[in-house]
Design a protein around this motif. Structure first.
Motif, PDB file in Angstrom:
ATOM      1  N   GLY A   1       0.800  -1.216   0.000  1.00  0.00           N
ATOM      2  CA  GLY A   1       0.000   0.000   0.000  1.00  0.00           C
ATOM      3  C   GLY A   1       0.830   1.262   0.000  1.00  0.00           C
ATOM      4  O   GLY A   1       0.349   2.335   0.391  1.00  0.00           O
ATOM      5  N   ILE A   2       2.080   1.176  -0.443  1.00  0.00           N
ATOM      6  CA  ILE A   2       2.985   2.336  -0.474  1.00  0.00           C
ATOM      7  C   ILE A   2       3.068   2.851  -1.902  1.00  0.00           C
ATOM      8  O   ILE A   2       3.293   2.074  -2.846  1.00  0.00           O
ATOM      9  CB  ILE A   2       4.382   1.949   0.041  1.00  0.00           C
ATOM     10  CG1 ILE A   2       4.291   1.413   1.481  1.00  0.00           C
ATOM     11  CG2 ILE A   2       5.339   3.131  -0.047  1.00  0.00           C
ATOM     12  CD1 ILE A   2       5.599   0.844   2.001  1.00  0.00           C
ATOM     13  N   ASP A   3       2.861   4.162  -2.063  1.00  0.00           N
ATOM     14  CA  ASP A   3       3.006   4.763  -3.385  1.00  0.00           C
ATOM     15  C   ASP A   3       4.480   4.766  -3.781  1.00  0.00           C
ATOM     16  O   ASP A   3       5.360   5.135  -2.985  1.00  0.00           O
ATOM     17  CB  ASP A   3       2.474   6.192  -3.385  1.00  0.00           C
ATOM     18  CG  ASP A   3       0.953   6.252  -3.191  1.00  0.00           C
ATOM     19  OD1 ASP A   3       0.308   5.232  -3.509  1.00  0.00           O
ATOM     20  OD2 ASP A   3       0.456   7.285  -2.722  1.00  0.00           O
ATOM     21  N   PHE A   4       4.754   4.389  -5.009  1.00  0.00           N
ATOM     22  CA  PHE A   4       6.140   4.329  -5.503  1.00  0.00           C
ATOM     23  C   PHE A   4       6.225   5.128  -6.797  1.00  0.00           C
ATOM     24  O   PHE A   4       5.486   4.839  -7.754  1.00  0.00           O
ATOM     25  CB  PHE A   4       6.572   2.875  -5.750  1.00  0.00           C
ATOM     26  CG  PHE A   4       8.046   2.711  -5.948  1.00  0.00           C
ATOM     27  CD1 PHE A   4       8.870   2.425  -4.882  1.00  0.00           C
ATOM     28  CD2 PHE A   4       8.626   2.868  -7.201  1.00  0.00           C
ATOM     29  CE1 PHE A   4      10.233   2.273  -5.057  1.00  0.00           C
ATOM     30  CE2 PHE A   4       9.980   2.724  -7.385  1.00  0.00           C
ATOM     31  CZ  PHE A   4      10.798   2.422  -6.303  1.00  0.00           C
ATOM     32  N   GLU A   5       7.120   6.142  -6.826  1.00  0.00           N
ATOM     33  CA  GLU A   5       7.232   7.018  -7.980  1.00  0.00           C
ATOM     34  C   GLU A   5       8.675   7.055  -8.491  1.00  0.00           C
ATOM     35  O   GLU A   5       9.621   6.949  -7.702  1.00  0.00           O
ATOM     36  CB  GLU A   5       6.792   8.448  -7.628  1.00  0.00           C
ATOM     37  CG  GLU A   5       5.334   8.573  -7.220  1.00  0.00           C
ATOM     38  CD  GLU A   5       4.956  10.002  -6.888  1.00  0.00           C
ATOM     39  OE1 GLU A   5       5.855  10.881  -6.964  1.00  0.00           O
ATOM     40  OE2 GLU A   5       3.788  10.246  -6.531  1.00  0.00           O
ATOM     41  N   LEU A   6       8.789   7.261  -9.799  1.00  0.00           N
ATOM     42  CA  LEU A   6      10.102   7.448 -10.434  1.00  0.00           C
ATOM     43  C   LEU A   6      10.034   8.651 -11.355  1.00  0.00           C
ATOM     44  O   LEU A   6       9.166   8.722 -12.238  1.00  0.00           O
ATOM     45  CB  LEU A   6      10.512   6.215 -11.244  1.00  0.00           C
ATOM     46  CG  LEU A   6      11.762   6.373 -12.123  1.00  0.00           C
ATOM     47  CD1 LEU A   6      13.000   6.670 -11.280  1.00  0.00           C
ATOM     48  CD2 LEU A   6      11.985   5.149 -12.994  1.00  0.00           C
ATOM     49  N   ASP A   7      10.926   9.604 -11.130  1.00  0.00           N
ATOM     50  CA  ASP A   7      11.021  10.797 -11.989  1.00  0.00           C
ATOM     51  C   ASP A   7      12.430  10.826 -12.568  1.00  0.00           C
ATOM     52  O   ASP A   7      13.397  11.121 -11.868  1.00  0.00           O
ATOM     53  CB  ASP A   7      10.741  12.058 -11.169  1.00  0.00           C
ATOM     54  CG  ASP A   7      10.781  13.310 -12.037  1.00  0.00           C
ATOM     55  OD1 ASP A   7      10.820  13.175 -13.284  1.00  0.00           O
ATOM     56  OD2 ASP A   7      10.763  14.427 -11.472  1.00  0.00           O
ATOM     57  N   ALA A   8      12.551  10.493 -13.851  1.00  0.00           N
ATOM     58  CA  ALA A   8      13.863  10.420 -14.495  1.00  0.00           C
ATOM     59  C   ALA A   8      13.776  10.982 -15.905  1.00  0.00           C
ATOM     60  O   ALA A   8      12.713  10.905 -16.541  1.00  0.00           O
ATOM     61  CB  ALA A   8      14.363   8.976 -14.535  1.00  0.00           C
ATOM     62  N   PRO A   9      14.862  11.570 -16.418  1.00  0.00           N
ATOM     63  CA  PRO A   9      14.831  12.099 -17.790  1.00  0.00           C
ATOM     64  C   PRO A   9      14.696  10.965 -18.798  1.00  0.00           C
ATOM     65  O   PRO A   9      15.077   9.821 -18.534  1.00  0.00           O
ATOM     66  CB  PRO A   9      16.169  12.817 -17.923  1.00  0.00           C
ATOM     67  CG  PRO A   9      17.050  12.176 -16.911  1.00  0.00           C
ATOM     68  CD  PRO A   9      16.165  11.772 -15.768  1.00  0.00           C
ATOM     69  N   SER A  10      14.162  11.311 -19.977  1.00  0.00           N
ATOM     70  CA  SER A  10      13.988  10.295 -21.014  1.00  0.00           C
ATOM     71  C   SER A  10      15.328   9.923 -21.664  1.00  0.00           C
ATOM     72  O   SER A  10      15.516   8.785 -22.093  1.00  0.00           O
ATOM     73  CB  SER A  10      13.015  10.805 -22.089  1.00  0.00           C
ATOM     74  OG  SER A  10      13.488  12.051 -22.639  1.00  0.00           O
ATOM     75  N   ALA A  11      16.240  10.895 -21.728  1.00  0.00           N
ATOM     76  CA  ALA A  11      17.560  10.620 -22.317  1.00  0.00           C
ATOM     77  C   ALA A  11      18.441   9.896 -21.309  1.00  0.00           C
ATOM     78  O   ALA A  11      18.302  10.046 -20.086  1.00  0.00           O
ATOM     79  CB  ALA A  11      18.221  11.920 -22.752  1.00  0.00           C
ATOM     80  N   GLY A  12      19.366   9.116 -21.837  1.00  0.00           N
ATOM     81  CA  GLY A  12      20.280   8.380 -20.977  1.00  0.00           C
ATOM     82  C   GLY A  12      21.365   9.261 -20.380  1.00  0.00           C
ATOM     83  O   GLY A  12      21.742  10.284 -20.957  1.00  0.00           O
ATOM     84  N   ILE A  13      21.826   8.899 -19.221  1.00  0.00           N
ATOM     85  CA  ILE A  13      22.953   9.573 -18.555  1.00  0.00           C
ATOM     86  C   ILE A  13      23.993   8.497 -18.274  1.00  0.00           C
ATOM     87  O   ILE A  13      23.726   7.526 -17.558  1.00  0.00           O
ATOM     88  CB  ILE A  13      22.511  10.266 -17.246  1.00  0.00           C
ATOM     89  CG1 ILE A  13      21.410  11.295 -17.534  1.00  0.00           C
ATOM     90  CG2 ILE A  13      23.715  10.919 -16.569  1.00  0.00           C
ATOM     91  CD1 ILE A  13      20.873  11.958 -16.275  1.00  0.00           C
ATOM     92  N   TRP A  14      25.204   8.704 -18.826  1.00  0.00           N
ATOM     93  CA  TRP A  14      26.214   7.654 -18.796  1.00  0.00           C
ATOM     94  C   TRP A  14      27.257   7.917 -17.704  1.00  0.00           C
ATOM     95  O   TRP A  14      27.687   9.054 -17.486  1.00  0.00           O
ATOM     96  CB  TRP A  14      26.900   7.549 -20.159  1.00  0.00           C
ATOM     97  CG  TRP A  14      25.948   7.170 -21.252  1.00  0.00           C
ATOM     98  CD1 TRP A  14      25.112   7.996 -21.938  1.00  0.00           C
ATOM     99  CD2 TRP A  14      25.703   5.857 -21.729  1.00  0.00           C
ATOM    100  NE1 TRP A  14      24.364   7.288 -22.837  1.00  0.00           N
ATOM    101  CE2 TRP A  14      24.707   5.957 -22.740  1.00  0.00           C
ATOM    102  CE3 TRP A  14      26.219   4.601 -21.444  1.00  0.00           C
ATOM    103  CZ2 TRP A  14      24.222   4.870 -23.432  1.00  0.00           C
ATOM    104  CZ3 TRP A  14      25.750   3.502 -22.131  1.00  0.00           C
ATOM    105  CH2 TRP A  14      24.759   3.630 -23.114  1.00  0.00           C
TER     106      TRP A  14
END
Length: 464
Positions: A339-352
């Protein structure tokens, strides 16, 4: 990537090195001095013998005048023989070229002009198949009523001069050789005496037991104090490393003992379960305990591997954004099931980034796991954010649980320590901190009004 094998190189001892460094210039100087002494001996012999010839010529000329052309005095003949260092031949003529005394056929100087008739003339010639040095002196004299030129010619074997030069050279060589041999002996034993403090230091270290890592307090010369200080520093590092390793082993044994005891207790309870329902319940509990023990063991192995992680292991180039997305995809179902909300905010482009992908992935997993385990009963949300600025990529894991402040950093990042009691092992954030240290990254505990927020930062690499 193959590593180059290094082979030990055998080198000469410090004593021999110093000996050669000191003696080599002495040998060169002795050779130069020997050449100079030979030249000086030759020059000295020439000057000495030429002066002897001149003295002999003057003495013979004086006796010719005093005796009115009869002969030279016996005392003059003896004086000439004793003073010259070798046999002297002579020939004297009076006015008009009249033979006076001496050997009948003197050496003749070729090409002599009349302009320098009265100047003493030195030259070399051959007399009786031997090389000789000749002096010819002409003077204007008067004998009775006869006035004219009197010529005195004296000569000496060059072999006599060479023998004299040889004696001078032999004496000089003996002197130089004796001095050089003395210096070599002094240097050889002097170097040994000078290196005695190092030998004593070596013996003092060699008799130490493997457990003795105390500081070296022996008095040593100023030139070796840096070595002793470096050794003391190294001993201190080794001692701290051993202590840390022993502490780690002790803590690891303590941490593994509890899960192992729990698994053993549940196994006994499973064996003695009276009903099938109790058996299933005990089985589930034992599986959970076994997973916890395996988790602790894996974390301990990760910490141990991090100790030996070298820069050569950081050569993998990978997309951190894609890696974080995969980790979140694997972790989100367990969080959502609670019951824990899980979010991911990441850019669409890759970061190497460059690094060990396995350990960096483990670090991100540990941040998420830390939020889920230590958020407490009130935990309702976990958010993962990936950003980039100033050549750095930042991965932040935030939650709205119990909370964590920057002041708790020492306890939170310590091994087997926790800010508040939980079912965790106390190794998660310690592993994250070690991974960041090995990859020249940073771990920051952010100041937030609610919950906890932890950010890890790594250098970004270009696509080239």
């Amino acid at each position: 990537m193959k590593r180059r094998r290094s082979f030990p190189v055998k080198s000469i001892s410090l004593r021999l090195r110093l000996f050669f460094v000191i003696v080599a210039p002495l040998l060169v100087m002795a050779a130069v001095l020997g050449v100079w002494r030979i030249n000086a001996a030759q020059k000295t012999a020439e000057e000495l013998f030429d002066r002897s010839l001149l003295a002999a010529a003057l003495a013979i000329s004086r006796d010719v005048i005093l005796s009115d052309g009869d002969a030279i005095l016996p005392s003059t003949r003896d004086l000439i023989r004793d003073a010259s260092g070798g046999e002297v031949f002579y020939h004297a003529t009076g006015p008009g070229g009249i033979y006076v005394t001496g050997y009948a056929y003197p050496p003749v100087e070729p090409g002599r002009g009349n302009s320098d008739l009265y100047e003493p003339s030195f030259f070399e010639a051959t007399y009786r198949d031997e090389k000789v040095r000749v002096l010819r002196v002409t003077e204007r004299i008067t004998i009775e009523n006869l006035t004219g030129d009197a010529t005195v010619t004296v000569w000496q074997r060059i072999a006599d001069r060479a023998e004299f030069v040889r004696l001078l050279v032999v004496r000089a060589a003996a002197l130089i050789g004796g001095l050089l041999a003395t210096l070599i002996l002094v240097v050889w034993f002097g170097v040994q005496l000078g290196l005695r403090p190092l030998t004593d230091l070596q013996e003092a270290i060699s008799i130490r037991s493997p457990d003795d890592l105390s500081r070296i307090k022996r008095a040593v010369p100023a030139e070796t104090r840096g070595i002793v200080q470096t050794l003391n520093h190294l001993f201190g590092q080794v001692e701290r490393s051993i202590e840390a390793h022993q502490t780690f082993i002790s803590d690891a044994a303590h941490q593994l003992r509890n899960p192992a005891a729990a698994v053993q207790s549940m196994a006994v309870a499973l064996r003695d379960a009276p009903t099938e329902e109790d058996r299933l319940k005990r089985t589930e509990e034992m599986v959970v305990a076994a997973r916890a023990a395996a988790r602790v063991a894996n974390q301990l192995l990760s910490l141990d591997r991090l100790r030996f992680l070298s820069p050569e292991d950081h050569n993998t180039r990978f997309d951190l954004v894609a890696d974080v997305r995969q980790i979140c995809a694997d972790t989100a179902p367990a969080a959502l099931s609670r019951g824990i909300d899980f979010e991911l905010d990441a850019p669409s482009a890759g970061i190497w980034v460059h690094g060990d992908q396995l350990f960096l992935s483990e670090a991100v997993k540990n941040l998420i796991d830390n939020a889920l385990k230590h958020g407490g009963a009130g935990l309702g949300k976990v958010a993962v954010t990936v950003t980039a600025d100033d050549g750095q990529v930042h991965v932040t894991v935030a939650d709205d649980g119990k909370g964590l402040s920057p002041g708790d950093r020492e306890v939170a990042l310590g091994r087997f320590t926790q800010v508040a009691p939980s079912d965790g092992s106390g190794l998660g954030l310690a592993i994250v901190a070690s991974v960041m240290e090995r990859h020249k990254g940073d771990l920051t505990i952010n100041t937030v009004t609610q919950g906890a927020s932890i950010t890890v930062s790594l250098p970004i690499v270009t696509n080239n």
